[in-house]
Design a protein around this motif. Sequence first.
Motif, PDB file in Angstrom:
ATOM      1  N   ALA A  49       0.854  -1.191   0.000  1.00 23.84           N
ATOM      2  CA  ALA A  49       0.000   0.000   0.000  1.00 23.84           C
ATOM      3  C   ALA A  49       0.884   1.233   0.000  1.00 23.84           C
ATOM      4  N   ARG A  50       0.292   2.356  -0.385  1.00 24.06           N
ATOM      5  CA  ARG A  50       1.008   3.639  -0.440  1.00 24.06           C
ATOM      6  C   ARG A  50       0.033   4.758  -0.112  1.00 24.06           C
ATOM      7  N   ASP A  51       0.597   5.933   0.146  1.00 25.65           N
ATOM      8  CA  ASP A  51      -0.273   7.067   0.469  1.00 25.65           C
ATOM      9  C   ASP A  51      -0.570   7.868  -0.799  1.00 25.65           C
ATOM     10  N   THR A  52      -1.434   8.876  -0.666  1.00 28.05           N
ATOM     11  CA  THR A  52      -1.904   9.652  -1.813  1.00 28.05           C
ATOM     12  C   THR A  52      -0.793  10.407  -2.515  1.00 28.05           C
ATOM     13  N   THR A  53       0.258  10.786  -1.786  1.00 24.98           N
ATOM     14  CA  THR A  53       1.328  11.563  -2.403  1.00 24.98           C
ATOM     15  C   THR A  53       2.279  10.703  -3.230  1.00 24.98           C
ATOM     16  N   PRO A  64      -3.173  -0.137  -3.199  1.00 30.39           N
ATOM     17  CA  PRO A  64      -4.202   0.486  -2.354  1.00 30.39           C
ATOM     18  C   PRO A  64      -3.699   1.788  -1.750  1.00 30.39           C
ATOM     19  N   ASP A  65      -4.596   2.767  -1.663  1.00 27.57           N
ATOM     20  CA  ASP A  65      -4.255   4.103  -1.169  1.00 27.57           C
ATOM     21  C   ASP A  65      -4.683   4.221   0.294  1.00 27.57           C
ATOM     22  N   ILE A  66      -3.730   4.534   1.176  1.00 28.55           N
ATOM     23  CA  ILE A  66      -4.043   4.640   2.603  1.00 28.55           C
ATOM     24  C   ILE A  66      -4.469   6.042   3.007  1.00 28.55           C
ATOM     25  N   GLY A  67      -4.517   6.982   2.047  1.00 24.57           N
ATOM     26  CA  GLY A  67      -4.909   8.354   2.351  1.00 24.57           C
ATOM     27  C   GLY A  67      -3.708   9.267   2.429  1.00 24.57           C
ATOM     28  N   TYR A  68      -3.947  10.494   2.832  1.00 21.20           N
ATOM     29  CA  TYR A  68      -2.892  11.503   2.883  1.00 21.20           C
ATOM     30  C   TYR A  68      -1.921  11.200   4.014  1.00 21.20           C
ATOM     31  N   VAL A  69      -0.641  11.398   3.767  1.00 26.51           N
ATOM     32  CA  VAL A  69       0.413  11.019   4.696  1.00 26.51           C
ATOM     33  C   VAL A  69       0.269  11.678   6.063  1.00 26.51           C
ATOM     34  N   ARG A  70      -0.321  12.855   6.134  1.00 21.50           N
ATOM     35  CA  ARG A  70      -0.471  13.536   7.422  1.00 21.50           C
ATOM     36  C   ARG A  70      -1.842  13.305   8.055  1.00 21.50           C
ATOM     37  N   ALA A  71      -2.654  12.467   7.431  1.00 24.69           N
ATOM     38  CA  ALA A  71      -3.994  12.186   7.969  1.00 24.69           C
ATOM     39  C   ALA A  71      -4.273  10.689   7.904  1.00 24.69           C
ATOM     40  N   LEU A  72      -3.350   9.912   8.440  1.00 24.26           N
ATOM     41  CA  LEU A  72      -3.450   8.455   8.379  1.00 24.26           C
ATOM     42  C   LEU A  72      -4.446   7.915   9.404  1.00 24.26           C
TER      43      LEU A  72
END
Length: 286
Positions: A49-53, A64-72
């Motif tokens: 998985a990775r974040d949106t950035t 799969p996208d886990i969301g923004y790195v500062r709003a996990l």
Amino acid sequence: MIRQIVASLVAAVTLAPVAIAETPSRVIAAGGSVAEIIHALGAGDLLIARDTTSSFPPEVETLPDIGYVRALSAENLVAMDPDMIIAEHDAGPPEVLEVLMRTGIPLVMVPQALDPDGVTAKIAAVAGALNLPDKGQALQDSVAAKLDEARAAGAALPAAPRVMFILSMQGGRLLVGGAGSSAEAMITLAGGTNAVTGLDGYKPLTDEAAIAAAPDLILMMDRGGDHAVTLTDIAAHPALRLTPAGAEGRVVTMDGLYLLGFGPRTGDAALELTAHFQNLPAWIDG
């Protein structure tokens, strides 16, 4: 207070680039440069998985996208059953990091990078976490060589152009990169100087201050949707159109992760930005 407590815990426990006994097989990357470094190490198959950035290389966007790195979300991350999470220095929020550390899942926070040494330190941290010391050293060496080339090219410019980095200008309100920002660090590496003074990080800039900054060039991320900015938008802005860059249409846009990620491609990005500086009119020299 909780932010300071969690930050100190993370720094003390997980920032050191020490080798892990076993190579993890299910890794989550929280941060664009982290995912990019993992792929550059030849370990992209470990990612689940990775974040949106995270947008490079292109195949990372299929994860799969886990969301923004500062709003996990700790719940979402734990549900993916990772055996390691590797995150940017500013991942969060702090409460989520605290929960993750309590789960026992190895959480590796890579150090912040705002210069060539910082980039190689990030690579060392990721390579150590993945138990890939040889590949890590090879990548550090190649990236350091490119960064040295970029630094030399920037230093060879006849003059340092004044550059304003604009993060966004929604509704005509300028949000710019000030002192200590990754944008300022990239401008400096490429041989320019930040036209914005008196601000730290990414902050709003008044129209009066924008005019006084008098940038020779405006630098922006290449963005779409509501954040897209055109030359027409800049030419119509009441302050930017009165600056040398705005009046002459001297605007450069670059991919955000490439420009500001301070990952393996940073040397290439700096060289590309220096090339833009070299194409500025001769009057800029003296």
